[in-house]
Design a protein around this motif. Structure first.
Motif, mmCIF file in Angstrom:
data_model
loop_
_atom_site.group_PDB
_atom_site.id
_atom_site.type_symbol
_atom_site.label_atom_id
_atom_site.label_comp_id
_atom_site.label_asym_id
_atom_site.label_seq_id
_atom_site.Cartn_x
_atom_site.Cartn_y
_atom_site.Cartn_z
ATOM 1 N N MET A 154 6.473 -6.406 11.905
ATOM 2 C CA MET A 154 7.771 -5.867 11.517
ATOM 3 C C MET A 154 8.963 -6.492 12.241
ATOM 4 N N GLY A 155 8.742 -7.175 13.368
ATOM 5 C CA GLY A 155 9.839 -7.723 14.155
ATOM 6 C C GLY A 155 10.360 -9.035 13.603
ATOM 7 N N SER A 156 11.565 -9.409 14.027
ATOM 8 C CA SER A 156 12.177 -10.651 13.553
ATOM 9 C C SER A 156 12.304 -11.705 14.641
ATOM 10 N N SER A 157 11.950 -11.365 15.886
ATOM 11 C CA SER A 157 12.027 -12.336 16.975
ATOM 12 C C SER A 157 10.720 -13.107 17.087
ATOM 13 N N ARG A 158 10.831 -14.402 17.345
ATOM 14 C CA ARG A 158 9.639 -15.234 17.513
ATOM 15 C C ARG A 158 9.151 -15.244 18.949
ATOM 16 N N ASP A 159 9.984 -14.812 19.864
ATOM 17 C CA ASP A 159 9.707 -15.044 21.282
ATOM 18 C C ASP A 159 9.441 -13.796 22.102
ATOM 19 N N ILE A 160 9.843 -12.633 21.631
ATOM 20 C CA ILE A 160 9.654 -11.417 22.425
ATOM 21 C C ILE A 160 8.165 -11.111 22.586
ATOM 22 N N ALA A 161 7.771 -10.817 23.819
ATOM 23 C CA ALA A 161 6.419 -10.345 24.113
ATOM 24 C C ALA A 161 6.501 -8.855 24.405
ATOM 25 N N ILE A 162 5.717 -8.068 23.695
ATOM 26 C CA ILE A 162 5.823 -6.614 23.729
ATOM 27 C C ILE A 162 4.846 -6.011 24.727
ATOM 28 N N GLY A 163 5.282 -4.941 25.375
ATOM 29 C CA GLY A 163 4.425 -4.195 26.289
ATOM 30 C C GLY A 163 5.252 -3.267 27.157
ATOM 31 N N PRO A 164 4.620 -2.551 28.077
ATOM 32 C CA PRO A 164 5.382 -1.720 29.016
ATOM 33 C C PRO A 164 6.170 -2.599 29.974
ATOM 34 N N VAL A 165 7.309 -2.106 30.443
ATOM 35 C CA VAL A 165 8.142 -2.850 31.390
ATOM 36 C C VAL A 165 8.452 -1.952 32.577
ATOM 37 N N ALA A 166 8.858 -2.589 33.676
ATOM 38 C CA ALA A 166 9.037 -1.863 34.929
ATOM 39 C C ALA A 166 10.127 -0.795 34.840
ATOM 40 N N VAL A 167 11.293 -1.174 34.291
ATOM 41 C CA VAL A 167 12.432 -0.253 34.285
ATOM 42 C C VAL A 167 12.133 0.988 33.449
ATOM 43 N N VAL A 168 11.611 0.787 32.253
ATOM 44 C CA VAL A 168 11.316 1.930 31.380
ATOM 45 C C VAL A 168 10.179 2.767 31.961
ATOM 46 N N SER A 169 9.185 2.115 32.562
ATOM 47 C CA SER A 169 8.078 2.851 33.187
ATOM 48 C C SER A 169 8.596 3.734 34.314
ATOM 49 N N LEU A 170 9.468 3.168 35.151
ATOM 50 C CA LEU A 170 10.051 3.953 36.242
ATOM 51 C C LEU A 170 10.901 5.096 35.711
#
Length: 674
Positions: A154-170
Motif C-alpha cells: 500500500m505504500g508509495s515510498s521505495r526506501d522506507i523500512a518499516i518496524g518499531p522505532v526508538a522514539v515511538v517505543s519510548l
C-alpha cells in the motif's frame, strides 16, 4: 535624457538661501493643500478588476475543494470508462499493482540484498525496542513481520523500512506505564498496547481520508525546529534509560527525566556489575567504530548494518560458554517461538481503558506519521521521485490496524533502517517483504538461540541507534536562521530531558503555536521607496538606495487583515504616518498628502479588517491625508466592494500597481519627464 522642474521646494531646501526666505517658503510648504497635488490622466492606467460573484453553493464547494483536496486527487479518473476507473481505484489503494508490472529480476536482486541487510539490523534492534515499550521481546519482532508486508502493498515510498522505532517505543511505553504497571498488570498492559496501536492506525487512516487539511492543522504545529529538539531530547532520554542494562542495575527508576535517572544510577552504584559493564562498553565501542567506518566510506555501508547482529551472536555465545549469567549478567532468557497469534479479541472497544487507548493511540500515531513522512520525503528527494502523502497515511494506518490484530505494537518508518536500505541499493518496497520473511524465519526457528543474549548488548545497540537522532548541525543551523525557532527546538529538548516525552511534545506544540499566533497578530509592515531608474517600489530597509516620494507615504502589509491583527495594522500604519510627518516637518519637506497601502501581500480581509480600514480612513481624513490602495487581491477587492468601502474612498483611489498609484498622486513639483 531627464529634465526636472525647479520649484519652490527646491528653493526651500537650498542651503544658500537666507533665513527669512527659508521661513517664508517653509510656511508656504506647510500650507499646501491637496488641491496642489494633481492626478494624472487615468486613461492609460489599468483598473483593478472585481472577480465575478459566485453563489453561496459555488463558493462553499470551491472553498472545501481547496481546503481538503487542494491537489485534486480524482483528476486521474476524469473522462475514463468505468472499467478503467475501477482499475485506477484498485491501484490507488494498492500501488504495487501499478509498479509491479514493470518489476524486473535486476530490481529483485537489489531488493534481496537490501532486505537481508536491514533484517540483520532490525532483529537485535526490535528486541531492544520492545523493552523500551515494556513489552516482551517477541512483540518487537512481530512488529517487523506483519506491518512491512502491508506497507509493501500500500505504500508509495521505495526506501522506507518499516518496524518499531526508538522514539515511538519510548513514547508508547511511557504513556502506557502512566496508566498501569506493566509487571503487575501484564495482561491488561498488553491489551492497552494493542488498543493504542489500533487507534494509532485509525488516526493515520483518518488523516489519509481527510487528507491534508487535518494533517496540516495537527501535525504542522510541530515545526522542523521543534521536531529536531524533540528527537534530540528523546535520544538523550532513551540513551540514559539504557544505563540500567549497560551497568547491570536491577532497581531502576520508572521516571524518564534525567534527574531521576541519574539519581537512580548513582544511588544504586552497589548494583553495578563489572562483567556487564565490560561487555556493554566494549561492544558499544565496536558498534560506534563500525558506524564510523560506514560513514567514512559508503562502500562499507554493510559494516554498521551487520555489526549489531554480529555483536548479539558473539556476546550470546560468550555468555553461554562462560555462564556469565550466573555472575550477575542479565540475559533475555525467553523469546516466544512462532508467528503472531491473533490479538483482535484483546483490543478494548468499551470500558474505562477505551478512552485511554484512544488518547495514547492518537499521540503515538501522529508522532509515528510525522517521523515516517520526514523520512519518506528525505529519501524520495535523493532519488528524485514523489511520494503520495495520502497513500502513505493510508498505508501507515492500515498496517497498524492489522498489526494491532496480530500482536504488533505501533510501527512506522525507521530512519536507521531506511538509511541502510537506501545505501544497500533497494529498488522497491519488496525489500520490506524480504526483511519480513527473514523475521518470520527467525520467529519460527531461531528465537531459542537468543536465550543467553545479555541485556547489556541490547542497551548498547539502542544507544548506538539513537545517537543519530541527536542532530547538532541542524540545531546550529536553526540558531543561525531563526532564533525563535531555536527557542522551540531548545524548549522541546529540555522538556523531554527534564520532564517526559509528552511534556516535551506539548512544549514543542505550544511554542510553535505561539510563533504562529505572534506572526498572525503582529504582521510585518514596511515603508516602500522607489528603486532608481525603475518603476519598482521596495522596502527601504532592504534597499537603502530606494527613495521616498515627497508628499506620499507608501506602506506594505505582509499578511491577511482579520480580527486578530486588524487593530494592530491600523495603529501601526498611523504610527508610520506620525513618524514620517515628524521627519518631513523637521526637514522642511512637503507634508504627507497621500498614504498608499500596497495590498498585494494581503491575502484576505474580514469584517474586522474592513472596519479597521474604515477607522483608518477617518483618521486620515482628519489629517487631510487621502487613503489609496494598490493591487488588492481578488478576495480582498470583492469584500471591499461588498462592504461599500470602495464607495467610501472612491474607485479612483484603487490602482493596479504602486507605480500607477504614485503616478496619479505625485505632487506637480516632483514630476519628472523623460
Amino acid at each position: 535624457m531627464r529634465r526636472s522642474h525647479v520649484t519652490i521646494c527646491d528653493m526651500a531646501w537650498n542651503p544658500d538661501s537666507n533665513n527669512e526666505k527659508a521661513e517664508t517658503k517653509e510656511m508656504d510648504i506647510r500650507n499646501l493643500s491637496s488641491s496642489q497635488f494633481h492626478v494624472h490622466s487615468e486613461s492609460n492606467l489599468h483598473k483593478v478588476a472585481v472577480p465575478p460573484k459566485q453563489n453561496l453553493f459555488q463558493e462553499f464547494k470551491s472553498t472545501m475543494k481547496e481546503t481538503l483536496f487542494a491537489d485534486d486527487p480524482l483528476r486521474a479518473f476524469k473522462d475514463q470508462p468505468s472499467s478503467r476507473k475501477f482499475i485506477l481505484g484498485i491501484q490507488a489503494i494498492f500501488p504495487i499493482l501499478e509498479w509491479g508490472r514493470s518489476y524486473t529480476w535486476r530490481k529483485f536482486r537489489g531488493d534481496i540484498i537490501a532486505g537481508l541487510t536491514i533484517a540483520s539490523l532490525c532483529i537485535p534492534q526490535d528486541i531492544g525496542y520492545a523493552k523500551l515499550a515494556n513489552l516482551d521481546p517477541q512483540y518487537g519482532l512481530y512488529s517487523s513481520f506483519v506491518p512491512p508486508l502491508i506497507y509493501a502493498f500500500m505504500g508509495s515510498s521505495r526506501d522506507i523500512a518499516i518496524g518499531p522505532v526508538a522514539v515511538v517505543s519510548l513514547l508508547l511505553g511511557t504513556m502506557l506505564s502512566d496508566e498501569m504497571d506493566p509487571k503487575e498488570n501484564k495482561a491488561e498492559y498488553l491489551r492497552l498496547a494493542f488498543t493504542a496501536t489500533f487507534f494509532a492506525g485509525v488516526t493515520q487512516a483518518t488523516l489519509g481520508v481527510l487528507r491534508y487539511y487535518l494533517l496540516g492543522f495537527l501535525i504542522d504545529f510541530l515545526s522542523h525546529a521543534a521536531i529536531v529538539g524533540f528527537m534530540a531530547g528523546a535520544a538523550v532520554t532513551i540513551a540514559l534509560q539504557q544505563l540500567k542494562g549497560l551497568l547491570g542495575i536491577k532497581d531502576f527508576t520508572k521516571n524518564p527525566d534525567i534527574v531521576s535517572v541519574m539519581q537512580s544510577v548513582w544511588g544504586n552504584i552497589d548494583q553495578w556489575n563489572w562483567q556487564t559493564i565490560v561487555i556493554g562498553v566494549c561492544f558499544l565501542s565496536f558498534l560506534l567504530f563500525a558506524k564510523y567506518i560506514g560513514k567514512k566510506n559508503r562502500k562499507f555501508f554493510w559494516v554498521p548494518a551487520i555489526a549489531p547482529l554480529i555483536s548479539v551472536i558473539l556476546t550470546t555465545f560468550f555468555v553461554f560458554i562462560t555462564r556469565a549469567d550466573k555472575q550477575g549478567v542479565a540475559i533475555v532468557k525467553h523469546i516466544k517461538q512462532g508467528i503472531n497469534p491473533t490479538s483482535a479479541n484483546q483490543i478494548y472497544f468499551s470500558g474505562e481503558y477505551l478512552k485511554k487507548g484512544i488518547k495514547i493511540g492518537v499521540v503515538a500515531g501522529m508522532i509515528a506519521l510525522t517521523e515516517a513522512a520526514a523520512i519518506g520525503r528525505t529519501f524520495a528527494s535523493m532519488k528524485e521521485y514523489q511520494i503520495d502523502g495520502n497513500k502513505e497515511m493510508m498505508a501507515m494506518g492500515a498496517m497498524n490496524i492489522v498489526g494491532s490484530m496480530t500482536s504488533c505494537y505501533v510501527a512506522t518508518g525507521s530512519f536507521s533502517r531506511s538509511a541502510v536500505n537506501f545505501m544497500a541499493g533497494c529498488e522497491t518496497a519488496v525489500s520490506n517483504v524480504v526483511m519480513s520473511c527473514v523475521v518470520f524465519l527467525t520467529l519460527e526457528f531461531i528465537t531459542p538461540l537468543f536465550k543467553y543474549t545479555p541485556n547489556t548488548i541490547l542497551a548498547a545497540i539502542i544507544i548506538n541507534a539513537v545517537i543519530g537522532l541527536f542532530d547538532v548541525p541542524a540545531a546550529i543551523l536553526i540558531w543561525k536562521i531563526d532564533k525563535f525557532d531555536f527557542v522551540a527546538c531548545l524548549g522541546a529538548f529540555l522538556g523531554v530531558v527534564f520532564q517526559s516525552v509528552e511534556i516535551g511534545l506539548l512544549i514543542a506544540v505550544i511554542i510553535s503555536f505561539a510563533k504562529i499566533l505572534l506572526q498572525a497578530t503582529r504582521p510585518r509592515t514596511a515603508l516602500l521607496g522607489k528603486i532608481p531608474s525603475s518603476t519598482v517600489y521596495r522596502n527601504i530597509q532592504q534597499y537603502p538606495e530606494a527613495t521616498r516620494v515627497p508628499g506620499v507615504l507608501i506602506v506594505s502589509v505582509d499578511s491577511a487583515i482579520y480580527f486578530s491583527n486588524a487593530g494592530y495594522v491600523r495603529e501601526r500604519i498611523l504610527r508610520w504616518l506620525m513618524d514620517e510627518e515628524e521627519q518631513v516637518k523637521a526637514a522642511c519637506q512637503p507634508a504627507i498628502q497621500f498614504l498608499i497601502i500596497e495590498t498585494s501581500p494581503v491575502t484576505d480581509i474580514d469584517t474586522s479588517g474592513i472596519h479597521a480600514m474604515e477607522e483608518l480612513h477617518k483618521s486620515l481624513q482628519k489629517k487631510n491625508v487621502q487613503l489609496v490602495l494598490a493591487n488588492p487581491a481578488p478576495v480582498v477587492i470583492e469584500k471591499l466592494h461588498s462592504s461599500k468601502f470602495t464607495d467610501i474612498i472612491g474607485d479612483h483611489r484603487i490602482f493596479l500597481t504602486v507605480a500607477d498609484a504614485v503616478s496619479s498622486c505625485s505632487p506637480k513639483w516632483v514630476e519628472e519627464e523623460v
